[in-house]
Structures are given as structure tokens and as C-alpha cells.
Design an enzyme around this catalytic site. Sequence first.
Site, PDB file in Angstrom:
ATOM      1  N   GLY A   9       0.719  -1.566   0.009  1.00  0.00           N
ATOM      2  CA  GLY A   9      -0.368  -0.013  -0.483  1.00  0.00           C
ATOM      3  C   GLY A   9       0.808   0.959   0.149  1.00  0.00           C
ATOM      4  N   GLY A  12      -0.546   4.456  -1.120  1.00  0.00           N
ATOM      5  CA  GLY A  12      -1.962   5.156   0.268  1.00  0.00           C
ATOM      6  C   GLY A  12      -1.448   6.380   0.264  1.00  0.00           C
ATOM      7  N   GLN A  13      -2.151   6.946   2.152  1.00  0.00           N
ATOM      8  CA  GLN A  13      -2.315   7.299   2.883  1.00  0.00           C
ATOM      9  C   GLN A  13      -0.907   7.207   3.460  1.00  0.00           C
ATOM     10  OE1 GLN A  13      -4.800  11.056   4.895  1.00  0.00           O
ATOM     11  NE2 GLN A  13      -4.086   8.453   6.091  1.00  0.00           N
ATOM     12  N   ASP A  59       0.487  -7.874  -5.659  1.00  0.00           N
ATOM     13  CA  ASP A  59      -0.818  -8.203  -6.156  1.00  0.00           C
ATOM     14  C   ASP A  59      -1.292  -8.779  -4.487  1.00  0.00           C
ATOM     15  OD1 ASP A  59      -3.967  -8.437  -5.752  1.00  0.00           O
ATOM     16  OD2 ASP A  59      -3.466  -6.523  -7.661  1.00  0.00           O
ATOM     17  N   LEU A  60      -2.562  -8.056  -3.265  1.00  0.00           N
ATOM     18  CA  LEU A  60      -2.313  -9.370  -1.869  1.00  0.00           C
ATOM     19  C   LEU A  60      -3.426 -10.507  -2.638  1.00  0.00           C
ATOM     20  CD1 LEU A  60      -4.458  -6.312  -0.219  1.00  0.00           C
ATOM     21  CD2 LEU A  60      -2.677  -7.610   0.761  1.00  0.00           C
ATOM     22  N   LEU A  81      -0.328  -2.035   5.436  1.00  0.00           N
ATOM     23  CA  LEU A  81      -0.595  -1.032   4.424  1.00  0.00           C
ATOM     24  C   LEU A  81      -1.958  -1.263   3.623  1.00  0.00           C
ATOM     25  CD1 LEU A  81       1.620   1.601   5.710  1.00  0.00           C
ATOM     26  CD2 LEU A  81       0.421  -0.166   6.568  1.00  0.00           C
ATOM     27  N   THR A 126      -8.504  -2.111  12.319  1.00  0.00           N
ATOM     28  CA  THR A 126      -8.968  -0.968  11.911  1.00  0.00           C
ATOM     29  C   THR A 126      -9.956  -0.407  13.587  1.00  0.00           C
ATOM     30  OG1 THR A 126     -10.838   0.719  10.892  1.00  0.00           O
ATOM     31  CG2 THR A 126     -10.699  -1.465  10.456  1.00  0.00           C
ATOM     32  N   GLU A 128     -13.584   0.304  12.781  1.00  0.00           N
ATOM     33  CA  GLU A 128     -14.318  -0.103  12.277  1.00  0.00           C
ATOM     34  C   GLU A 128     -15.092  -1.657  13.352  1.00  0.00           C
ATOM     35  OE1 GLU A 128     -16.858   1.752   9.834  1.00  0.00           O
ATOM     36  OE2 GLU A 128     -15.678   3.412  10.359  1.00  0.00           O
ATOM     37  N   TYR A 150     -16.575  -4.826   5.034  1.00  0.00           N
ATOM     38  CA  TYR A 150     -14.718  -4.370   4.857  1.00  0.00           C
ATOM     39  C   TYR A 150     -14.069  -4.095   6.381  1.00  0.00           C
ATOM     40  CZ  TYR A 150     -11.378  -0.765   6.609  1.00  0.00           C
ATOM     41  OH  TYR A 150      -9.985  -0.118   7.237  1.00  0.00           O
ATOM     42  N   LYS A 154     -11.328  -7.187   7.509  1.00  0.00           N
ATOM     43  CA  LYS A 154     -10.677  -7.054   8.894  1.00  0.00           C
ATOM     44  C   LYS A 154     -10.213  -6.997  10.214  1.00  0.00           C
ATOM     45  CE  LYS A 154      -7.951  -3.114   6.337  1.00  0.00           C
ATOM     46  NZ  LYS A 154      -6.882  -2.955   6.727  1.00  0.00           N
ATOM     47  N   HIS A 180      -7.511   7.713  10.309  1.00  0.00           N
ATOM     48  CA  HIS A 180      -6.793   9.031  10.732  1.00  0.00           C
ATOM     49  C   HIS A 180      -6.654   9.743   9.279  1.00  0.00           C
ATOM     50  CE1 HIS A 180      -5.234   5.343  10.245  1.00  0.00           C
ATOM     51  NE2 HIS A 180      -4.080   5.784   9.371  1.00  0.00           N
ATOM     52  N   ARG A 185      -4.503  11.742   2.465  1.00  0.00           N
ATOM     53  CA  ARG A 185      -6.342  11.552   2.399  1.00  0.00           C
ATOM     54  C   ARG A 185      -6.664  11.280   0.646  1.00  0.00           C
ATOM     55  NH1 ARG A 185      -8.661   6.674   4.810  1.00  0.00           N
ATOM     56  NH2 ARG A 185     -10.224   7.710   6.377  1.00  0.00           N
TER      57      ARG A 185
END
Length: 342
Positions: A9, A12-13, A59-60, A81, A126, A128, A150, A154, A180, A185
Site C-alpha cells: 500500500g 496510499g495515504q 497484489d494482495l 497497509l 481498524t 471499524e 470491510y 478486517k 486518521h 487522504r
Amino acid sequence: MSKIAMITGITGQDGGYLAKLLLEKDYKVIGLYRRGATDTFSKLKEHGIFDKVELMDFDLLELSNICRLIKRYQPDEFYNLAAQSYVAASWSEPIYTAQADAIGVAYILEAIREFSPKTKFYQASTSEMFGLVQEVPQRENTPFYPRSPYGCAKLYAHWLTTNYRESFGLFACSGILFNHESPMRGKEFVTRKITDYFAQLSVGLTDKPLELGNLDAKRDWGYAGDYVEAMWLMLQQEKADTYVISTGETHPIRDFVTLSGKYAGFDIEWHGEGINEKGIDRKTGKTIVVVNPKFFRPAEVESLIGDSSKAHKILGWKRKVSYEGLCKMMVEKDIERYRKIS
Ligand code: NAP
Ligand code: GDP
């Protein structure tokens, strides 16, 4: 000799902020990215580290490639990430989300177990996973109740990380990070959608109102630059463990809109309720924000607030950027970006 860190990742951010931090600490950073998007490396370029990171295809969903990379580099630290990270998209792509965010992590853990068991592993868990919260504030031992595909995916990865630590003695850590944000972002997330909008409005690139969903949802928002430091600290401890990383403050979406408006020079007052609620600029009487039910979610995480006492005590971690500081930084950066191109 420099330590080797592998980061999935990287585009990503968090990938960019973590790579920057590790480069400053003299790590050799191997950034794993997937082929595709045209501006894949824009964040690394904006951080000024594009040419300092060694980039490899990844790739995951591709076990053979994950095994090859881990076998070849035997990294000291591996930060996972990469993910389908957008909650709303997980209802339209639940199976892909499970493959990437749950099974992808099983692939990495298996590859580490088989080819590089000394590698220290970080999993991006996360808040979430707390979903319909069972306790306020949420801490490491608060029961989970995910509210989206999601969150479910996770949660599998989170427990698998714990399980591989307990089953095989891997140094596998899980950071339960609360939301965050930063100027890096993605624009699909609510904070950046808001700051990007106000930046466009203030330089005259739009005159349409901003359409948002649930304005009452509350989030515990911190700064990504502070949170990647906690990831690194987790892997420097004697013992692998799970940590909650949060600010301990929570704010409704509506507040983030009002504050962003203030930093962009607008004075918003709220009228009406529910789907008829509107944010109006006091100075001009113009409607700036409207509610569009298209952004409501099939199941909502109404309120999150974390307790990071364990991270404060054991990691010595503390955030540096306040809620107001974060919002101001995002608005100012977005305005600066639009000024450059307009
Ligand atoms: P982000 O900006 O959305 O970055 C996600 C990264 O994953 C991107 O580099 C993306 O690559 C990559 N990716 C997605 N699917 C992939 C696949 N199949 N194979 C390889 N790479 C793939 O997310 P973030 O904000 O940096 O978050 C980092 C991690 O922390 C994620 O796992 C996220 O779920 C988790 N997390 C984030 C927060 C938060 O508030 N930011 C909170 C808790 C946990 P592309 O550039 O090609 O799309
Ligand atoms: P999340 O916490 O990972 O889902 O991060 P988001 O930034 O995507 O969403 C945070 C909260 O903002 C959720 O409760 C959303 O329902 C709420 N929200 C309200 N309007 C919007 C919107 O237009 N876009 C997004 N992404 N979220 C919104």
C-alpha cells in the site's frame, strides 16, 4: 547495515508517511504497489521520496508473488497497509474486499511463516471493527461488532494476526487505528471530500453545494503522520501485541464542515433537520452544504472514540497534531494546490 522494511500500500495515504519516516531512520524501504492507475506515485512524489523507495509489483491476491518477494528480501519489518480501504465500497464489492483485506493477509502471514519467520509483521487493523460499539471509549479488549463487509474482513485479518503470534510465535502486531487523515487522504473519504470542496469554492472553481450523507456520525480523527510513528514503535518492542491508536476526542461530520469552512473563509450556520438540513453561509446567504441520501450507508458506525492509554504507556506514543490543526492543514494544502493550477 540498514534494516529492510517492506510496505504494502505504498501508494496510499499511510504508505507515503510511513516510507518517509523509515527513510529518515535510515531504513532501506521496499514499496509494494499494484500496476494500474496513471498517477500511482503522486503521493510519493509530493512527499519528495519517489526516487528513494525501491518499488516492486505486488497484489494482495497473488500468493506466488508475495512468497517470492518475502523469500528474496527477508525483510526485517513488513507493514501491511494495502487494502480495499473504503467502507462504502465494501457493500458493492464485498467479495473482493474479503479476498484483499482478509485472505490477502493470510497469504502474507503464510509467506512469512514459511520463508522469513524472523520478519516482524504489522497489520493495519481498524476502529471499524468496533462498529456498533459495545463500550465507550473503545480499547484493546472491547468486544467487536463490525457493521460493514470491510469491518468483517478486517476482523478476520486482525484475529489471524493474533493467532499467528500465538500459534507460531511470529512477531505479529496489530494496530487498531482510528480514522486518521491528512492532505494525502483519498478524496472519497469525508474529511478530504470536505476540505477539497472548500478549497474549490474559495478559489472559484465551483458554485454548487457540497452533497454529504450522515452529518451526525462522529469520528475520532487523528493525523496520519502521527499514526505511522505508532506503527513503527509497535515493531520496536520486545513483545508483539495489539494497540489502539486514537486521539480520545470525537466530533460529528457537521463540525468538521463548519471548521473547514472557517479556515476557508466561510461562516456556516445550520438550518433544518434530517435530509432537509442545510449549511448556509451567514455572509452571503448561499447554501453551501446539502444532504443527499445517496451517501447514506446500509448500516452506519454512528460514533467512535478510542482509548490509547496502553499505547501511551508502553509505546510512549503521543499525537502531535490537534483536531483543529489537522483540519487547518488539510484546508490550507488543498487551497494551495488549487491556487497552483488555477
Ligand atoms: P489508502 O490510502 O486507501 O491506501 C490503500 C493502499 O492499498 C493503496 O496503496 C492501494 O493501491 C493498495 N491496494 C488496494 N488493493 C490492493 C491490492 N489488491 N493489492 C495491492 N495493493 C492494494 O489507505 P490508507 O488510509 O493509507 O490506510 C492504510 C491501511 O490502514 C489500510 O489497510 C486501511 O484499511 C487501514 N486503516 C486506515 C485508517 C484510516 O483512517 N486511514 C484507519 C484504520 C485502518 P492503489 O493506489 O493501487 O489503489
Ligand atoms: P470511515 O469511517 O472509514 O467510513 O470513513 P469515511 O470518511 O468514509 O466516513 C466517515 C463518516 O462520514 C461515515 O459515518 C459516513 O457515513 C459519513 N459521511 C457523511 N457523508 C459522507 C460522504 O459524503 N462521504 C463519505 N465518505 N462519508 C460520509
